[in-house]
Design an enzyme around this catalytic site. Structure first.
Site, PDB file in Angstrom:
ATOM      1  N   GLY A  10       0.847  -1.197   0.000  1.00  0.00           N
ATOM      2  CA  GLY A  10       0.000   0.000   0.000  1.00  0.00           C
ATOM      3  C   GLY A  10       0.873   1.234   0.000  1.00  0.00           C
ATOM      4  O   GLY A  10       1.972   1.223   0.588  1.00  0.00           O
ATOM      5  N   PHE A  41      -0.004   0.615  -6.198  1.00  0.00           N
ATOM      6  CA  PHE A  41      -1.051   0.373  -7.195  1.00  0.00           C
ATOM      7  C   PHE A  41      -0.775   1.373  -8.316  1.00  0.00           C
ATOM      8  O   PHE A  41      -0.957   2.572  -8.132  1.00  0.00           O
ATOM      9  CB  PHE A  41      -2.423   0.584  -6.557  1.00  0.00           C
ATOM     10  N   LYS A 121      -8.288   0.436   8.441  1.00  0.00           N
ATOM     11  CA  LYS A 121      -9.481   0.654   9.255  1.00  0.00           C
ATOM     12  C   LYS A 121     -10.709   0.316   8.422  1.00  0.00           C
ATOM     13  O   LYS A 121     -11.036   1.024   7.478  1.00  0.00           O
ATOM     14  CB  LYS A 121      -9.494   2.097   9.765  1.00  0.00           C
ATOM     15  N   LYS A 206     -14.748   4.197  14.502  1.00  0.00           N
ATOM     16  CA  LYS A 206     -14.666   5.658  14.713  1.00  0.00           C
ATOM     17  C   LYS A 206     -14.864   6.420  13.402  1.00  0.00           C
ATOM     18  O   LYS A 206     -15.244   7.583  13.405  1.00  0.00           O
ATOM     19  CB  LYS A 206     -13.376   6.056  15.442  1.00  0.00           C
ATOM     20  N   GLN A 301     -13.251   5.833   4.273  1.00  0.00           N
ATOM     21  CA  GLN A 301     -13.629   4.504   4.765  1.00  0.00           C
ATOM     22  C   GLN A 301     -14.969   4.522   5.494  1.00  0.00           C
ATOM     23  O   GLN A 301     -15.639   3.513   5.622  1.00  0.00           O
ATOM     24  CB  GLN A 301     -12.540   3.961   5.712  1.00  0.00           C
TER      25      GLN A 301
END
Ligand code: NAD
Ligand code: 13P
Length: 351
Positions: A10, A41, A121, A206, A301
């Site tokens: 990543g 990527f 996350k 969260k 996210q």
């Protein structure tokens, strides 16, 4: 002497900072190989140059972390198989929606004694129920997987401003200590906690609360309302985590991964920022459109996590116990107006 090789899978905003942190330590610690591979990527920049080439030429992720040198021992690699080949420790840090595909590509290619950690996350929801990303990695690749979560807005850590993080581990304390060693710097203090599910759920949930906080900002309701939403959100985070995994510890919510990450994300995160713009548009502009316009390729996210949490809640008959989580999703899909966040969130039967 056999030196440990680390690969970061990543290279987004946090992925690039994680590579920088790790690379500063592999240079310093003799038990690690200096070079840190970072899987990219691949994409083509407006200049026509490949992102990987630009990262290696400038020693900087010009798209996702501009202005920050990563350290000469970070080597970007667009070939996933090559990037993980020979690595003893794998750091997974991509937006969560891409991890299933990445795991599929890696099946059968990772040795069983490789150690992994997830900085991701988010979660997946399968027919059988929710699946945390560390579990996905662990089950698909047949390796142990810890997690690292915390109050870690990447751009601030890139500037080496003081912050803390939490490593969640299952059983092996020695492995957790090795991860702590690899990540810790004088400005990045990492604490191990034996509660992998609790740590990962804190980091994941969260983001849903941060969307709610962004709605409150967009509606200009002020600090008291925002604090109330954060408190109610924290209560739902704790209840949801414990209902999914009875092993989750109360103390985990007081670690960096818990209340501290909730606070920083509700004050300064991307989820908050885009949710504010969504509320300001009266829910007329979509999250996808706002994300593309405001984040230049970075990913939210919280919106997909709200959907995933909603699926779990409806499947298990728990919707009425989690009015804040449920309302965030209903606002995101346009079934409720942004103002519902305050009207609905406190309507809850006692758990
Ligand atoms: P990001 O939001 O910058 O995401 C963009 C990344 O996704 C880029 O590297 C891009 O190349 C990649 N990407 C795009 N399409 C892809 C595809 N089809 N397959 C694979 N990759 C693709 O990423 P980030 O900030 O590094 O976030 C990764 C994880 O870290 C997330 O779970 C996030 O919640 C978490 N996190 C982020 C921060 C932060 O401040 N940025 C802090 C803590 C944790
Ligand atoms: P955002 O994705 O909302 O920016 O949150 C970043 C984060 O997780 C800080 O710890």
């Amino acid at each position: 002497l056999h030196k440990t090789k680390v690969t970061v899978v990543g290279s987004g905003n946090w992925g690039s900072v994680a590579a920088k942190l790790i690379a500063s330590n592999t240079l310093r610690l003799s038990s690690f190989h200096d070079e840190v591979r970072m899987w990219v990527f691949e994409e083509t920049l407006p200049s026509g140059e490949k992102l990987t080439d630009a990262i290696n030429r400038n020693n900087e992720n010009v798209k996702y972390l501009p202005g920050i040198k990563l350290g000469k021992n970070v080597v970007a690699d667009p070939d996933l198989d090559n990037a993980v080949n020979g690595a003893n420790m794998l750091v997974f840090v991509t937006p969560h929606q891409f991890m299933e595909g990445i795991c599929k590509r890696l099946v059968g290619k990772i040795k069983g004694d490789v150690e992994a950690i997830s900085l991701i996350k988010g979660m997946e929801v399968k027919m059988e129920g929710p699946c945390m990303i560390s579990t996905l990695i662990s089950e698909q690749l047949g390796i142990n997987c810890c997690v690292l979560m915390g109050a870690n807005i990447a751009n601030e850590i890139a500037l080496e401003k003081f912050s803390e993080a939490t490593v969640g581990y299952r059983e092996n304390r020695a492995i957790a200590e090795k991860w702590v060693h690899l990540f810790s710097t004088p400005y990045f203090i990492v604490t191990p906690v034996q509660d992998v599910e609790g740590v990962e759920l804190c980091g994941t949930l969260k983001n849903v609360v941060a969307i709610a906080a962004g709605f409150v900002d967009g509606l200009e309701m002020g600090n008291n309302t925002k604090a109330a939403i954060m408190r109610i959100g924290l209560r739902e985070m704790k209840a949801f985590s414990k209902m999914l995994f009875s092993s989750v510890k109360d103390s985990t919510f007081f670690e960096s991964c818990g209340v501290a990450d909730l606070i920083t994300t509700c004050l300064g995160g991307r989820n908050r920022k885009v949710a504010e713009a969504f509320a300001r548009s009266g829910g007329k502009r979509s999250f996808d459109e706002l994300e593309a316009e405001m984040l230049q390729g970075q990913k939210l996210q919280g919106v997909s996590t709200a959907k995933e949490v909603y699926e779990v809640l409806s499947h298990r008959g728990w919707l009425e116990f989690f009015p804040l989580f449920a309302t965030v999703h209903e606002i995101c899909i346009g079934s409720l107006p942004p103002s519902a966040i305050v009207e609905h969130s406190e309507r809850k039967p006692e758990l």
